[in-house]
Enzyme design. Structure first.
Site, PDB file in Angstrom:
ATOM      1  N   LYS A   1      -1.665 -52.959  10.412  1.00 15.99           N
ATOM      2  CA  LYS A   1      -1.643 -51.865   9.438  1.00 15.99           C
ATOM      3  C   LYS A   1      -2.244 -50.602  10.051  1.00 15.99           C
ATOM      4  O   LYS A   1      -1.563 -49.611  10.235  1.00 15.99           O
ATOM      5  CB  LYS A   1      -2.368 -52.251   8.154  1.00 15.99           C
ATOM      6  CG  LYS A   1      -1.648 -53.369   7.403  1.00 15.99           C
ATOM      7  CD  LYS A   1      -2.607 -54.307   6.767  1.00 15.99           C
ATOM      8  CE  LYS A   1      -2.021 -55.658   6.419  1.00 15.99           C
ATOM      9  NZ  LYS A   1      -0.723 -55.697   5.819  1.00 15.99           N
TER      10      LYS A   1
ATOM     11  N   TRP B   1      -4.482 -61.544  -1.725  1.00 13.57           N
ATOM     12  CA  TRP B   1      -5.014 -61.970  -0.425  1.00 13.57           C
ATOM     13  C   TRP B   1      -6.379 -62.617  -0.571  1.00 13.57           C
ATOM     14  O   TRP B   1      -6.692 -63.583   0.142  1.00 13.57           O
ATOM     15  CB  TRP B   1      -5.036 -60.809   0.572  1.00 13.57           C
ATOM     16  CG  TRP B   1      -3.647 -60.417   0.967  1.00 13.57           C
ATOM     17  CD1 TRP B   1      -2.996 -59.262   0.650  1.00 13.57           C
ATOM     18  CD2 TRP B   1      -2.698 -61.211   1.713  1.00 13.57           C
ATOM     19  NE1 TRP B   1      -1.718 -59.279   1.153  1.00 13.57           N
ATOM     20  CE2 TRP B   1      -1.504 -60.457   1.811  1.00 13.57           C
ATOM     21  CE3 TRP B   1      -2.744 -62.476   2.300  1.00 13.57           C
ATOM     22  CZ2 TRP B   1      -0.363 -60.934   2.480  1.00 13.57           C
ATOM     23  CZ3 TRP B   1      -1.611 -62.950   2.974  1.00 13.57           C
ATOM     24  CH2 TRP B   1      -0.446 -62.181   3.057  1.00 13.57           C
TER      25      TRP B   1
ATOM     26  N   ASP C   1     -12.580 -59.165   4.564  1.00  9.30           N
ATOM     27  CA  ASP C   1     -11.221 -58.980   5.064  1.00  9.30           C
ATOM     28  C   ASP C   1     -10.924 -57.485   4.916  1.00  9.30           C
ATOM     29  O   ASP C   1     -10.765 -56.987   3.808  1.00  9.30           O
ATOM     30  CB  ASP C   1     -10.262 -59.826   4.218  1.00  9.30           C
ATOM     31  CG  ASP C   1      -8.798 -59.591   4.594  1.00  9.30           C
ATOM     32  OD1 ASP C   1      -8.523 -58.738   5.457  1.00  9.30           O
ATOM     33  OD2 ASP C   1      -7.934 -60.268   4.003  1.00  9.30           O
TER      34      ASP C   1
END
Ligand code: PMP
Length: 363
Positions: free
Chosen positions: A199, A105, A175
């Site tokens: 999440k 990511w 992030d």
């Protein structure tokens, strides 16, 4: 379907939601108390929705003790859109942004930022297959950088920063998608944090962005409106129609975390849950943790078996045993147990029991 028939959901995201949240949403689905309509059927400009949004923002602020000079936004486009919005808003044409590359990511964030401006890779653990987090002395930071970007928890590789890097006065951008509100977070250490909700925070389709006020001065009016943080702040996330249902569930989820005793309390539970799985991984050598021990994630526990054939059997048999979603990300293989806030400790116990039984039968 009765609640007792819910199976153990180890999905990395969209992921398990807290049962009390789902039950409240179910109870109020046809008619929000005092409103007489579903949350999905009311205007985002109605008082009912504005109250709901306002309460969610207040709960977020209280939960993480977010200072008054930080703005809280609920945007769309996922964490992936933030990969572009961050440099488009914060990186000037003559500036440089530092990125620390700790996983797939981070790599995607870097790919998008490169399309916008000049990027320096301050460190990368790609050569060791992203199994660790770099040490402070391994960072090559740019003096006066526009910002420094990290991924606090690497969802696919199962690693996490255990202490934030020291980037001096440079705004730290993070992030935090796969660990937001799983433990205390000192927002004052950051310039901006962003997090896809699916999440730890709620359903997909909402992205929580927390931005330090002074950084809004960098945004250019030439940006497309939907990509402009300042415009979203001025409109309290209501520039256009937001994901009203997603924001509602996020609000309920944040309130649920507060009801458990807030971030220190959930952090203690998460620590205990993760330790149970890591202890089992480390117990006999039958399983092998893929992350370096000092870089282990408490949210995504990644491990392997001796052969891919055994791994296939593990995934198949665990699914039959009611443990869903343990197959690792397709890019790395192996197994991954995602055990976010809402994942019940009983599910962790069931996994550990299954691991023991599998080892006894195949070891
Ligand atoms: N960053 C991290 C750390 C993630 O785990 C994910 C999703 N798994 C993303 C970014 C991408 O998020 P989205 O799908 O919301 O764009």
């Amino acid at each position: 379907m009765s609640t007792t028939s819910r199976i153990h959901n180890f999905s990395a995201g969209p992921a398990v939601l807290a049962l009390p949240v789902l039950e409240e949403a179910q109870r109020d689905l046809l008619s929000l108390p005092g409103v007489g309509m579903s949350v999905m059927e009311i205007s985002h400009r109605s008082k009912a929705f504005e109250d709901l949004l306002g309460r969610a923002i207040e709960d977020i602020r209280a939960l993480a003790d977010i200072p008054a000079n930080y703005k809280i936004l609920m945007l769309q486009g996922g964490a992936t859109l933030q990969f572009s919005m961050v440099p488009m808003n914060l990186l000037a044409a003559d500036g440089v942004a530092d990125y620390i590359d700790t996983g797939s990511w981070s790599g995607k964030a870097i790919k998008e930022a490169r399309k916008v401006g000049t990027i320096n890779i301050a460190a990368s653990t790609k050569a060791d297959k992203y199994t660790s987090i770099p040490a402070q002395q391994d960072l090559t930071l740019t003096p006066g950088a526009a910002y420094a970007h990290i991924t606090t928890n690497n969802t696919i590789e199962g690693t996490a920063w255990t202490a934030l890097p020291d980037v001096g006065d440079v705004p730290l951008v993070a992030d935090t998608s796969s660990e937001m509100f799983s433990c205390p977070i000192d927002i004052s250490r950051f310039g901006l944090v962003y997090s896809g909700a699916q999440k730890n925070l709620g359903p997909s389709g909402v992205t929580l962005v927390i931005i330090r006020e002074d950084l809004l001065e960098r945004t250019s009016d030439a940006l497309p409106s939907m990509l402009n943080y300042k415009l979203h702040v001025e409109n309290n996330s209501l520039y256009n129609t937001p994901n009203t249902f997603g924001i509602y569930i996020l609000g309920l989820t944040v309130r649920w975390v507060r009801s458990l005793g807030g971030l220190p309390a959930v952090a203690a539970i998460n620590q205990r849950k993760a330790e149970k799985v890591y202890n089992e991984i480390d117990r006999s050598g039958f399983y092998r943790g893929t992350a370096r021990k000092d870089s282990r994630s408490l949210m995504n526990v990644t491990f392997r078996l001796a052969t891919e054939e055994l791994e296939k059997m593990f995934v198949k048999e665990s699914t039959v045993a009611g443990l869903d979603g343990l197959r690792g990300h397709r890019s790395v293989g192996g197994m991954r147990a995602s055990i976010y806030n809402a994942f019940p400790e009983a599910g962790v116990d069931a996994l550990v029991e299954f691991m023991r039984e599998f080892e006894r039968a195949r070891g």
